[in-house]
Design an enzyme around this catalytic site. Structure first.
Site, PDB file in Angstrom:
ATOM      1  N   HIS A  31       0.877  -1.262  -0.014  1.00 34.64           N
ATOM      2  CA  HIS A  31      -0.005   0.188   0.010  1.00 34.64           C
ATOM      3  C   HIS A  31       0.731   1.063   0.092  1.00 34.64           C
ATOM      4  O   HIS A  31       0.524   2.245   0.499  1.00 34.64           O
ATOM      5  CB  HIS A  31      -1.063  -0.024   1.334  1.00 34.64           C
ATOM      6  CG  HIS A  31      -2.382  -1.030   0.923  1.00 34.64           C
ATOM      7  ND1 HIS A  31      -3.225  -0.662   0.191  1.00 34.64           N
ATOM      8  CD2 HIS A  31      -2.295  -2.320   1.316  1.00 34.64           C
ATOM      9  CE1 HIS A  31      -3.954  -1.766   0.254  1.00 34.64           C
ATOM     10  NE2 HIS A  31      -3.410  -2.689   0.851  1.00 34.64           N
ATOM     11  N   GLY A 117      -7.573 -13.725  -7.157  1.00 29.86           N
ATOM     12  CA  GLY A 117      -7.937 -13.304  -5.946  1.00 29.86           C
ATOM     13  C   GLY A 117      -6.914 -13.703  -4.589  1.00 29.86           C
ATOM     14  O   GLY A 117      -7.147 -13.325  -3.590  1.00 29.86           O
ATOM     15  N   ALA A 118      -5.812 -14.173  -5.024  1.00 32.68           N
ATOM     16  CA  ALA A 118      -5.040 -14.624  -4.013  1.00 32.68           C
ATOM     17  C   ALA A 118      -3.750 -13.623  -3.688  1.00 32.68           C
ATOM     18  O   ALA A 118      -2.959 -13.789  -2.979  1.00 32.68           O
ATOM     19  CB  ALA A 118      -4.258 -15.676  -4.456  1.00 32.68           C
ATOM     20  N   GLY A 119      -3.945 -12.387  -4.451  1.00 29.14           N
ATOM     21  CA  GLY A 119      -2.996 -11.251  -4.137  1.00 29.14           C
ATOM     22  C   GLY A 119      -1.832 -11.443  -4.938  1.00 29.14           C
ATOM     23  O   GLY A 119      -0.647 -10.866  -4.707  1.00 29.14           O
ATOM     24  N   SER A 121      -1.990 -10.797  -8.272  1.00 30.81           N
ATOM     25  CA  SER A 121      -2.242  -9.872  -9.451  1.00 30.81           C
ATOM     26  C   SER A 121      -2.447 -10.616 -10.876  1.00 30.81           C
ATOM     27  O   SER A 121      -1.732 -10.404 -11.583  1.00 30.81           O
ATOM     28  CB  SER A 121      -0.938  -9.012  -9.612  1.00 30.81           C
ATOM     29  OG  SER A 121      -0.725  -8.127  -8.462  1.00 30.81           O
ATOM     30  N   ASP A 167       2.003  -3.918  -9.574  1.00 29.65           N
ATOM     31  CA  ASP A 167       1.715  -4.978 -10.330  1.00 29.65           C
ATOM     32  C   ASP A 167       2.158  -5.064 -11.648  1.00 29.65           C
ATOM     33  O   ASP A 167       2.627  -5.876 -12.052  1.00 29.65           O
ATOM     34  CB  ASP A 167      -0.089  -5.333  -9.961  1.00 29.65           C
ATOM     35  CG  ASP A 167      -0.348  -5.277  -8.619  1.00 29.65           C
ATOM     36  OD1 ASP A 167       0.580  -5.122  -7.735  1.00 29.65           O
ATOM     37  OD2 ASP A 167      -1.602  -5.281  -8.627  1.00 29.65           O
TER      38      ASP A 167
END
Ligand code: GLA
Length: 382
Positions: A31, A117-119, A121, A167
């Protein structure tokens, strides 16, 4: 079945091009990208394959082999797709049209090994594959940095996630055996060899997928901006949280904005510093110090930034008590997905056996594990 044969059976005849584009991990710097900070991602060996062929008309005909789903649209009618995967493709097309790239319609098949959806990307990997293939086939001569910026815009404007640039950058620019220390303020970057002497990067996938995550993600961005606007009244040179110091947090923000806004800003300012210090740790080969920073990052993400969830917290807590785990934290946007762990190679099997049982006993969910290998960025296969 290979992507070539899927294409042939779906559209008859061969594709003009097949490209690959990888997912990513991020060692530290979460972030921070949309706050003009640093990140340390790497492209991985899970990737999106895209086979594509030009058409003579304006039709866009798509097939996602993993979902066995087709979708069609027209270059002149790119209304928002009601499913996620076509949106990642059409958003890129829209950006290219806005740049007045001379496009035609096309047929395309998508095949991916990046878990959704697992992070990792999976969406950026699709967007990068699409722009890479269209750039080649329609000879639009965009450089990689341009392509990266356009895919980010596609995600921001068409998909509606106000994501940063990490990403796409990792998917396009990755290098085997290396992480990328990227300065998201000016896109200066440096490849960082990943030498983990006897350790490996391992992801544990909670299996939790939160549909609320997009809204929460955009909200975090707004909260950071609120902190910046407040500080700008006193310090006109401040453009982002990158320019904010610990002293400013203490003296000028604490108690003057809501506790939530203060906490969000504090996390980001500290995390930006952690990336710089973490890179020094890696350079000194001090994995223990780096691992401690990963745990600190998780604590910040969980308590101050509030983007973790009980399943992620459980996995990181478990990791904290394992001497063979140097560091662990949640990875990516949050609210589910994976933790990233640095684990002694010879202990991985034993740890997985125990953590997966504990996880299943607590949440009734299966815990998947991925051992990570880094890869190079998007490229043409055929
Ligand atoms: C998502 C976004 C990235 C980044 C991370 C959090 O993956 O797409 O731009 O903000 O979350 O670090």
């Amino acid at each position: 079945m290979t992507i070539q044969s899927i294409f042939e059976s779906k559209f008859s005849g061969s594709p003009d091009i097949i490209v690959r584009s990888p997912g990513r991990i991020n060692l530290i710097g979460e972030h921070t990208d949309y706050n003009e900070g640093f990140v340390l991602p790497a492209a991985i060996d899970k990737e999106v394959l895209l086979a594509l062929r030009k058409r003579d008309d304006e039709k866009i005909s798509l097939f996602a082999a993993d979902f066995n789903e087709s979708y069609s649209a027209s270059l002149y009618d790119l209304f928002p797709a009601n499913r996620s995967w076509p949106a990642y493709i059409l958003g890129v097309v829209q950006q290219l049209l806005q740049r007045e790239v001379a496009l035609h319609g096309f047929d395309a098949v998508l095949l991916s090994t990046v878990p959704v959806g697992a992070g990792m990307s999976s969406s950026a990997a699709i967007e990068c594959a699409v722009i890479f293939a269209l750039n080649e086939v329609f000879e639009s001569r965009l450089g990689k940095i341009d392509m990266i910026k356009l895919t980010q815009k596609a995600e921001n404007e068409y998909v509606g996630v106000k994501c940063g640039i990490m990403d796409m950058f990792a998917s396009m620019m990755g290098k085997h055996g290396h992480a990328i220390k990227l300065d998201c303020k000016d896109l200066n970057y440096r490849y960082f060899p990943i030498t983990l002497d006897g350790f490996k990067i391992v992801l544990f996938d909670t299996g939790v997928r939160h549909s609320l995550a997009f809204g929460e993600y955009n909200l975090r961005r707004v909260q950071c901006e609120e902190g910046v606007s407040f500080l700008q009244k006193k310090y006109s040179f401040i453009k982002s949280l990158r320019n904010v110091t610990n002293e400013m947090l203490q003296n000028d923000l604490k108690g003057k904005v809501s506790e939530i806004v203060y906490n969000r800003c504090r996390y980001v300012v500290e995390e930006i510093q952690r990336v710089t210090e973490g890179c020094d740790d890696l350079e000194r080969n001090d994995l223990a110090a780096f691992g401690r920073k990963m745990f600190q990052t998780h604590q910040g993400l969980s308590n101050l930034y509030e983007v973790s969830c009980k399943e992620l917290d459980f996995l990181v807590d478990f990791a904290k008590h394992e001497p063979a785990i140097a560091g662990a934290r949640m990875m990516g946007g949050g609210f589910g997905g994976c933790t990233i762990n640095i684990i002694k190679e010879n202990a991985i099997e034993d740890i997985y056996a125990r953590i997966s049982v504990a996880y299943e006993n607590t949440f009734g969910l299966e815990l998947k594990m991925y051992e990570m290998t880094t890869q190079s960025g998007a490229s043409v296969i055929k």
